[in-house]
Design a protein around this motif. Structure first.
Motif, mmCIF file in Angstrom:
data_model
loop_
_atom_site.group_PDB
_atom_site.id
_atom_site.type_symbol
_atom_site.label_atom_id
_atom_site.label_comp_id
_atom_site.label_asym_id
_atom_site.label_seq_id
_atom_site.Cartn_x
_atom_site.Cartn_y
_atom_site.Cartn_z
ATOM 1 N N GLN A 48 -15.709 38.231 -2.934
ATOM 2 C CA GLN A 48 -15.739 39.475 -2.177
ATOM 3 C C GLN A 48 -15.798 40.643 -3.145
ATOM 4 O OE1 GLN A 48 -12.385 40.210 0.285
ATOM 5 N NE2 GLN A 48 -13.257 42.032 1.189
ATOM 6 N N PHE A 49 -16.827 41.440 -3.007
ATOM 7 C CA PHE A 49 -16.950 42.651 -3.793
ATOM 8 C C PHE A 49 -16.360 43.798 -2.986
ATOM 9 C CE2 PHE A 49 -20.399 39.832 -5.031
ATOM 10 C CZ PHE A 49 -20.137 39.721 -6.380
ATOM 11 N N THR A 50 -15.617 44.652 -3.639
ATOM 12 C CA THR A 50 -14.913 45.687 -2.884
ATOM 13 C C THR A 50 -15.799 46.881 -2.551
ATOM 14 O OG1 THR A 50 -14.072 46.673 -4.909
ATOM 15 C CG2 THR A 50 -12.691 45.042 -3.832
ATOM 16 N N TRP A 51 -16.892 47.066 -3.229
ATOM 17 C CA TRP A 51 -17.764 48.191 -2.934
ATOM 18 C C TRP A 51 -19.096 47.674 -2.413
ATOM 19 C CZ3 TRP A 51 -16.261 53.095 -2.734
ATOM 20 C CH2 TRP A 51 -15.070 53.431 -3.362
ATOM 21 N N ASP A 62 -15.972 51.393 0.437
ATOM 22 C CA ASP A 62 -14.996 50.427 -0.066
ATOM 23 C C ASP A 62 -14.654 49.458 1.056
ATOM 24 O OD1 ASP A 62 -13.138 49.070 -1.556
ATOM 25 O OD2 ASP A 62 -11.611 50.636 -1.448
ATOM 26 N N THR A 63 -14.901 48.171 0.834
ATOM 27 C CA THR A 63 -14.629 47.165 1.861
ATOM 28 C C THR A 63 -13.391 46.342 1.533
ATOM 29 O OG1 THR A 63 -16.068 45.571 0.758
ATOM 30 C CG2 THR A 63 -17.074 46.973 2.454
ATOM 31 N N SER A 64 -12.564 46.842 0.653
ATOM 32 C CA SER A 64 -11.352 46.126 0.272
ATOM 33 C C SER A 64 -10.374 46.074 1.433
ATOM 34 C CB SER A 64 -10.693 46.825 -0.921
ATOM 35 O OG SER A 64 -9.477 46.210 -1.226
ATOM 36 N N ASN A 65 -9.748 44.922 1.615
ATOM 37 C CA ASN A 65 -8.773 44.794 2.688
ATOM 38 C C ASN A 65 -7.369 44.569 2.135
ATOM 39 O OD1 ASN A 65 -9.083 42.240 1.731
ATOM 40 N ND2 ASN A 65 -9.592 41.294 3.692
ATOM 41 N N LEU A 66 -7.106 45.094 0.939
ATOM 42 C CA LEU A 66 -5.772 44.992 0.359
ATOM 43 C C LEU A 66 -4.840 45.972 1.062
ATOM 44 C CD1 LEU A 66 -6.634 44.822 -3.440
ATOM 45 C CD2 LEU A 66 -6.009 42.953 -1.940
#
Length: 109
Positions: A48-51, A62-66
């Protein structure tokens, strides 16, 4: 304190535990190796790339789900794993820096 010390015993159960441990570790290694082989052109990859930057726009998102809960869990697990080493290292620095301690006390840690 290693599970691999069971290989030097004569007990079959010990050998079973050691071989099962190796099997689990190899299985985890294969899982991570398969996940590492990513096709960057495919969006269904396990990586999974975050950008995400579409080719037709200048805006990236930003697609980060942290979440904060994820960071708290990570911090607790890291402290639990490394806490003993941190405490031992602190005691080592404290005892080795004090000349007033006896030589036996300084080398104990």
């Amino acid at each position: 304190d290693s599970v691999y010390s069971y290989f030097v015993t004569d007990k079959v159960f010990g050998w079973f535990i050691a071989l099962a441990t190796i099997g689990i570790q190899v299985g985890i290694l294969i899982f991570f190796m398969n996940s590492a082989e990513a096709s960057l052109q495919n969006n269904s990859t396990a990586v999974q790339f975050t950008w995400l930057c579409p080719r037709d726009t200048d805006v990236c998102k930003d697609t980060s789900n942290l979440t904060d809960f994820g960071w708290i869990c990570f911090s607790v697990l890291m402290f639990a794993k490394l806490g003993k080493d941190f405490i031992s290292g602190s005691k080592l620095i404290y005892h080795s820096s004090k000349i007033t301690h006896s030589f036996k006390s300084r080398i104990r840690y």
